[in-house]
Motif scaffolding. Sequence first.
Motif, PDB file in Angstrom:
ATOM      1  N   HIS A  97      -0.386  -8.999 -10.397  1.00  0.00           N
ATOM      2  CA  HIS A  97      -1.124  -8.067 -11.240  1.00  0.00           C
ATOM      3  C   HIS A  97      -2.613  -8.083 -10.889  1.00  0.00           C
ATOM      4  CE1 HIS A  97      -2.450  -5.721 -14.572  1.00  0.00           C
ATOM      5  NE2 HIS A  97      -3.278  -6.670 -14.935  1.00  0.00           N
ATOM      6  N   GLY A  98      -3.179  -6.892 -10.722  1.00  0.00           N
ATOM      7  CA  GLY A  98      -4.622  -6.783 -10.476  1.00  0.00           C
ATOM      8  C   GLY A  98      -5.016  -6.838  -9.015  1.00  0.00           C
ATOM      9  N   GLU A  99      -4.073  -7.143  -8.109  1.00  0.00           N
ATOM     10  CA  GLU A  99      -4.424  -7.190  -6.687  1.00  0.00           C
ATOM     11  C   GLU A  99      -4.647  -5.778  -6.140  1.00  0.00           C
ATOM     12  OE1 GLU A  99      -2.952 -10.070  -3.593  1.00  0.00           O
ATOM     13  OE2 GLU A  99      -1.232 -10.051  -4.943  1.00  0.00           O
ATOM     14  N   ALA A 100      -5.511  -5.675  -5.115  1.00  0.00           N
ATOM     15  CA  ALA A 100      -5.655  -4.420  -4.359  1.00  0.00           C
ATOM     16  C   ALA A 100      -5.200  -4.732  -2.936  1.00  0.00           C
ATOM     17  CB  ALA A 100      -7.103  -3.949  -4.374  1.00  0.00           C
ATOM     18  N   VAL A 101      -4.098  -4.121  -2.531  1.00  0.00           N
ATOM     19  CA  VAL A 101      -3.465  -4.483  -1.256  1.00  0.00           C
ATOM     20  C   VAL A 101      -3.335  -3.238  -0.378  1.00  0.00           C
ATOM     21  CG1 VAL A 101      -1.384  -5.446  -0.192  1.00  0.00           C
ATOM     22  CG2 VAL A 101      -2.159  -6.301  -2.411  1.00  0.00           C
ATOM     23  N   ALA A 102      -3.684  -3.385   0.903  1.00  0.00           N
ATOM     24  CA  ALA A 102      -3.518  -2.278   1.846  1.00  0.00           C
ATOM     25  C   ALA A 102      -2.284  -2.526   2.698  1.00  0.00           C
ATOM     26  CB  ALA A 102      -4.743  -2.181   2.747  1.00  0.00           C
ATOM     27  N   ILE A 103      -1.584  -1.438   2.998  1.00  0.00           N
ATOM     28  CA  ILE A 103      -0.484  -1.503   3.952  1.00  0.00           C
ATOM     29  C   ILE A 103      -0.913  -0.653   5.143  1.00  0.00           C
ATOM     30  CG2 ILE A 103       1.939  -0.951   4.345  1.00  0.00           C
ATOM     31  CD1 ILE A 103       2.283  -1.377   1.276  1.00  0.00           C
ATOM     32  N   PRO A 147      -5.027   7.503   0.665  1.00  0.00           N
ATOM     33  CA  PRO A 147      -5.920   8.086  -0.354  1.00  0.00           C
ATOM     34  C   PRO A 147      -7.030   8.949   0.225  1.00  0.00           C
ATOM     35  CG  PRO A 147      -5.907   5.660  -0.489  1.00  0.00           C
ATOM     36  CD  PRO A 147      -4.950   6.055   0.594  1.00  0.00           C
ATOM     37  N   THR A 148      -7.610   8.566   1.357  1.00  0.00           N
ATOM     38  CA  THR A 148      -8.787   9.296   1.836  1.00  0.00           C
ATOM     39  C   THR A 148      -8.434  10.352   2.885  1.00  0.00           C
ATOM     40  OG1 THR A 148      -9.219   7.558   3.461  1.00  0.00           O
ATOM     41  CG2 THR A 148     -10.396   7.403   1.354  1.00  0.00           C
ATOM     42  N   ASP A 152      -7.641   4.524   7.340  1.00  0.00           N
ATOM     43  CA  ASP A 152      -9.087   4.411   7.127  1.00  0.00           C
ATOM     44  C   ASP A 152      -9.388   2.924   6.881  1.00  0.00           C
ATOM     45  OD1 ASP A 152     -11.681   4.406   6.125  1.00  0.00           O
ATOM     46  OD2 ASP A 152     -11.350   6.012   4.675  1.00  0.00           O
ATOM     47  N   LEU A 153      -9.542   2.182   7.986  1.00  0.00           N
ATOM     48  CA  LEU A 153      -9.643   0.725   7.849  1.00  0.00           C
ATOM     49  C   LEU A 153     -10.976   0.304   7.236  1.00  0.00           C
ATOM     50  CD1 LEU A 153      -7.759  -0.514  11.036  1.00  0.00           C
ATOM     51  CD2 LEU A 153      -6.872   0.139   8.798  1.00  0.00           C
ATOM     52  N   ASP A 154     -11.987   1.175   7.309  1.00  0.00           N
ATOM     53  CA  ASP A 154     -13.241   0.856   6.617  1.00  0.00           C
ATOM     54  C   ASP A 154     -13.039   0.908   5.106  1.00  0.00           C
ATOM     55  OD1 ASP A 154     -15.694   0.497   8.547  1.00  0.00           O
ATOM     56  OD2 ASP A 154     -14.358   1.974   9.439  1.00  0.00           O
ATOM     57  N   MET A 155     -12.226   1.852   4.657  1.00  0.00           N
ATOM     58  CA  MET A 155     -11.889   1.898   3.231  1.00  0.00           C
ATOM     59  C   MET A 155     -11.131   0.635   2.830  1.00  0.00           C
ATOM     60  SD  MET A 155      -9.017   3.983   1.176  1.00  0.00           S
ATOM     61  CE  MET A 155      -7.930   2.607   1.387  1.00  0.00           C
ATOM     62  N   VAL A 156     -10.183   0.246   3.676  1.00  0.00           N
ATOM     63  CA  VAL A 156      -9.382  -0.955   3.400  1.00  0.00           C
ATOM     64  C   VAL A 156     -10.303  -2.176   3.255  1.00  0.00           C
ATOM     65  CG1 VAL A 156      -7.686  -2.546   4.404  1.00  0.00           C
ATOM     66  CG2 VAL A 156      -7.306  -0.063   4.520  1.00  0.00           C
ATOM     67  N   LEU A 157     -11.236  -2.284   4.198  1.00  0.00           N
ATOM     68  CA  LEU A 157     -12.166  -3.413   4.184  1.00  0.00           C
ATOM     69  C   LEU A 157     -12.972  -3.445   2.885  1.00  0.00           C
ATOM     70  CD1 LEU A 157     -13.219  -5.661   6.065  1.00  0.00           C
ATOM     71  CD2 LEU A 157     -14.926  -4.043   6.901  1.00  0.00           C
ATOM     72  N   GLU A 158     -13.329  -2.259   2.408  1.00  0.00           N
ATOM     73  CA  GLU A 158     -14.161  -2.165   1.210  1.00  0.00           C
ATOM     74  C   GLU A 158     -13.367  -2.428  -0.078  1.00  0.00           C
ATOM     75  OE1 GLU A 158     -16.810   1.115   1.742  1.00  0.00           O
ATOM     76  OE2 GLU A 158     -17.176   1.238  -0.405  1.00  0.00           O
ATOM     77  N   LEU A 159     -12.120  -1.965  -0.116  1.00  0.00           N
ATOM     78  CA  LEU A 159     -11.388  -1.987  -1.394  1.00  0.00           C
ATOM     79  C   LEU A 159     -10.337  -3.084  -1.522  1.00  0.00           C
ATOM     80  CD1 LEU A 159     -10.454   1.679  -2.373  1.00  0.00           C
ATOM     81  CD2 LEU A 159     -12.239   0.239  -3.316  1.00  0.00           C
ATOM     82  N   CYS A 160      -9.788  -3.530  -0.404  1.00  0.00           N
ATOM     83  CA  CYS A 160      -8.586  -4.377  -0.483  1.00  0.00           C
ATOM     84  C   CYS A 160      -8.822  -5.763   0.104  1.00  0.00           C
ATOM     85  CB  CYS A 160      -7.428  -3.716   0.268  1.00  0.00           C
ATOM     86  SG  CYS A 160      -7.064  -2.058  -0.314  1.00  0.00           S
ATOM     87  N   PRO A 161      -8.861  -6.787  -0.731  1.00  0.00           N
ATOM     88  CA  PRO A 161      -9.024  -8.144  -0.201  1.00  0.00           C
ATOM     89  C   PRO A 161      -7.804  -8.604   0.620  1.00  0.00           C
ATOM     90  CG  PRO A 161      -9.534  -8.064  -2.548  1.00  0.00           C
ATOM     91  CD  PRO A 161      -8.926  -6.736  -2.192  1.00  0.00           C
ATOM     92  N   ARG A 162      -6.654  -7.938   0.406  1.00  0.00           N
ATOM     93  CA  ARG A 162      -5.436  -8.364   1.119  1.00  0.00           C
ATOM     94  C   ARG A 162      -4.845  -7.187   1.895  1.00  0.00           C
ATOM     95  NH1 ARG A 162      -0.004 -10.166  -2.158  1.00  0.00           N
ATOM     96  NH2 ARG A 162       1.468 -10.076  -0.409  1.00  0.00           N
ATOM     97  N   THR A 163      -4.357  -7.490   3.100  1.00  0.00           N
ATOM     98  CA  THR A 163      -3.761  -6.447   3.942  1.00  0.00           C
ATOM     99  C   THR A 163      -2.419  -6.903   4.496  1.00  0.00           C
ATOM    100  OG1 THR A 163      -5.874  -5.453   4.576  1.00  0.00           O
ATOM    101  CG2 THR A 163      -4.066  -5.160   6.123  1.00  0.00           C
ATOM    102  N   ILE A 164      -1.446  -5.986   4.431  1.00  0.00           N
ATOM    103  CA  ILE A 164      -0.131  -6.221   5.047  1.00  0.00           C
ATOM    104  C   ILE A 164      -0.039  -5.282   6.248  1.00  0.00           C
ATOM    105  CG2 ILE A 164       2.362  -5.995   4.716  1.00  0.00           C
ATOM    106  CD1 ILE A 164       1.901  -6.563   1.707  1.00  0.00           C
ATOM    107  N   VAL A 165       0.259  -5.849   7.422  1.00  0.00           N
ATOM    108  CA  VAL A 165       0.372  -5.032   8.634  1.00  0.00           C
ATOM    109  C   VAL A 165       1.847  -4.814   8.947  1.00  0.00           C
ATOM    110  CG1 VAL A 165      -0.232  -4.820  11.075  1.00  0.00           C
ATOM    111  CG2 VAL A 165      -1.745  -6.083   9.526  1.00  0.00           C
TER     112      VAL A 165
END
Length: 274
Positions: free
Chosen positions: A31-37, A166-167, A195-208
């Motif tokens: 809960h509360g995480e911001a995650v990019a895929i 999103p962007t 948009d990996l710059d968006m990911v860097l800004e918004l998501c502390p965690r990334t799944i590749v």
Amino acid sequence: MSRHLVEARDLAYDYPDGTRALGGISFRIAHGEAVAIVGANGAGKSTLIHHLNGHLSATRGEVRIGDVPITRDTLPAIRRRVGLVFQDADDQLFMPTVFDDVAFGPANQGLPADEVARRVDGALLRVGMAALRDKPPYRLSGGEKKRVAIAGVLAMAPDVLVIDEPTGGLDPHARRQLLRLLAEFTHTRIFTSHDLDMVLELCPRTIVLARGRVMADGPTREVFTDDALLRECRLERPLAMQSCPLCSAVRRKQEEGDGTDHHVDRGRSRAGLR
Ligand SMILES: Nc1ncnc2c1ncn2[C@@H]1O[C@H](COP(=O)(O)OP(=O)(O)OP(=O)(O)O)[C@@H](O)[C@H]1O
Ligand SMILES: [Mg+2]
């Protein structure tokens, strides 16, 4: 708090034509995480997130929201909690006006008309689309459609916000406005993005993802500094993490005792000052 946990357990999916799009994916998002895929075209990102609110159902494995597995029986409750914005807004917008489209979800939740209207106006304001509330969605530009689709999901006040790209298609101002909006959303957020710059800004965690499998799952900065991984998955560092060769040269010069700023220098020579 397990109620907003998003969990995939050995999730596999084959499209009806036999294409294996997901080959056994597992993760837990708290809960509360911001995650990019992230991943190259065709990696399986959209297929994966279509499973998070039961738009597609797994060939093998399962998705759970909190303690509830997504099944035909749990679908209505899951869809109230997980709001999904599709990659292509045309798949999402179908009502005669922007207002009606954004109102569709909250009205279906059985909310009274004045509360629906309040939510629609609030959501359209947040995405900067209030002026177009009476227009038919098919007469909007691509980026405007995307913003209306996002408003439609925000109006449902979901516990988990899932947005495919999103962007994508947004102009720089709308992108910045959306980034601010998404940063303010305090519940769980899951985004796919190129948009990996968006990911860097918004998501502390990334799944590749690559070829329907998880290649990495960790802190975004660590993922984006693993150049071998990025190459293998046909990705590149975000621009903000690509070092400027001139800056590196200047840094070297400064270390050697010359404090010139090449950005100022370049401006001067363009203006004919030297
Ligand atoms: N309806 C479909 N029928 C058959 N195969 C499909 C279908 N939709 C997608 N695929 C295939 O499934 C795989 C994963 O596609 P998916 O749309 O999930 O990729 P993606 O990572 O979202 O790509 P993109 O970055 O281009 O949006 C691809 O090989 C794609 O060709
Ligand atoms: Mg996609």
